[in-house]
Design an enzyme around this catalytic site. Structure first.
Site, PDB file in Angstrom:
ATOM      1  CG  HIS A  83      -0.173   0.240   2.633  1.00  0.00           C
ATOM      2  ND1 HIS A  83      -0.789  -0.584   3.389  1.00  0.00           N
ATOM      3  CD2 HIS A  83      -0.478   1.227   2.909  1.00  0.00           C
ATOM      4  CE1 HIS A  83       0.842  -0.360   4.385  1.00  0.00           C
ATOM      5  NE2 HIS A  83       0.477   1.396   4.402  1.00  0.00           N
ATOM      6  CG  ASP A 128      -0.091  -4.464   2.815  1.00  0.00           C
ATOM      7  OD1 ASP A 128       0.445  -3.461   1.568  1.00  0.00           O
ATOM      8  OD2 ASP A 128      -0.311  -3.095   3.370  1.00  0.00           O
ATOM      9  CD  GLN A 214      -2.266   5.359  11.401  1.00  0.00           C
ATOM     10  OE1 GLN A 214      -1.783   6.089  12.287  1.00  0.00           O
ATOM     11  NE2 GLN A 214      -2.362   4.579  10.659  1.00  0.00           N
ATOM     12  N   GLY A 215       3.169   6.465   9.366  1.00  0.00           N
ATOM     13  CA  GLY A 215       4.480   6.816   9.172  1.00  0.00           C
ATOM     14  C   GLY A 215       5.125   5.036   9.117  1.00  0.00           C
ATOM     15  CG  ASP A 216       6.288   3.476  12.666  1.00  0.00           C
ATOM     16  OD1 ASP A 216       7.186   3.702  12.309  1.00  0.00           O
ATOM     17  OD2 ASP A 216       5.939   4.053  13.515  1.00  0.00           O
ATOM     18  CB  SER A 217       2.812   1.572   6.065  1.00  0.00           C
ATOM     19  OG  SER A 217       1.510   1.934   6.238  1.00  0.00           O
TER      20      SER A 217
END
Length: 270
Positions: A83, A128, A214-217
């Site tokens: 993603h 993913d 958020q930002g660690d994906s």
């Protein structure tokens, strides 16, 4: 498809409201701010409940300019989340930053993407993972991936430059934390749409307080193998908010896709 207002993919986004809007779009990476890996005030959303990593502690970690993390599968190939990228093909828009825990450190090394390979059949639910081919090798250790489920239990380490609290800002320094395994049955009660066999859960169910965000994906979840070496078992994917009690983080189960990932790396010339 997961409800984007509830299950947030852990990309960096512009402000809390935008997190929901970007959460499940495969094109989210190209829609996000791309030029600020140093975190000099650009809003984002690292690890909740973490501590600062030491320089050289996790040398395989890289920061990606679209607002995601990743790990070096090969010196010129980054393993990240599907993603985080916009399909497969030639792509020179992504900058990978490595070699440092402080993104403002002048010793940071960078490389540009040349090609992206997103997991075949990815539709926003499960599968993913993605690979990013770099235009040069980074002189850093790589992170081996788990080939079977032998290491899919116990305590895991997570690390990243994302938000240190739900709705928070991207971090300048790499943070790390430990999260315990959560079995599929328990995780399924929290997330009925969990894709068993493709997703792995971890977190402190009773208390919350420690999680990727958020930002660690795309960043790795890893642990020591029987030889005492790091092995990657998961990829940061999604969750309800960050570090909420009863809501563990959800990670791509790397061992399920190990053969596919290795085949894809071979296609990219790794």
């Amino acid at each position: 498809m997961k409800n984007p207002t509830k299950h947030l993919k852990r990309l960096t986004a512009v402000g809390a409201v935008a997190l929901a809007a970007f959460s499940l779009s495969p094109a989210a990476a190209s829609a996000l701010p791309s030029g600020n890996p140093a975190g000099d005030g650009e809003p984002g959303t690292t690890i909740v409940g973490g501590t600062r990593a030491e320089q050289g502690e996790f040398p395989f970690m890289v920061r990606l300019s679209m607002g995601c993390g990743g790990a070096l599968l090969e010196k010129d190939i980054v393993l990240t989340a599907a993603h985080c990228v916009d399909g497969s093909g030639s792509d020179t828009s992504i900058t990978a930053t490595g070699g440092v825990v402080d993104l403002e450190d002048p010793a940071a090394v960078t490389a540009k993407s040349t090609e992206v390979l997103q997991a075949p059949g990815y539709d926003g639910q499960g599968k993913d993972w993605a690979l990013i081919k770099l235009d040069k090798a980074l002189d850093q250790p790589t992170l081996p991936i788990a080939k079977d489920d032998a290491y899919n239990e116990g305590d895991f380490t997570i690390a990243g430059w994302g938000a240190d609290q739900e709705g928070g800002d991207q971090q300048r320094y790499l943070l790390k934390a430990e999260v315990p395994f959560v079995d599929d049955a328990t995780c399924k009660s929290a997330y009925p749409d969990l894709v068993e066999g493709e997703e792995l859960c971890a977190g402190k169910l009773d208390t919350g307080g420690v999680d990727s965000c958020q930002g660690d994906s795309g960043g790795p979840m890893f642990r020591k193998d029987d030889a005492g070496e790091w092995v990657q078992v998961g990829i940061v994917s999604w969750g309800d908010g960050c570090a909420r009690p009863g809501k563990p983080g959800v990670y791509t189960e790397v061992s399920t896709f190990a053969a596919d990932i290795e085949d894809a790396a071979a296609q990219l010339g790794g």
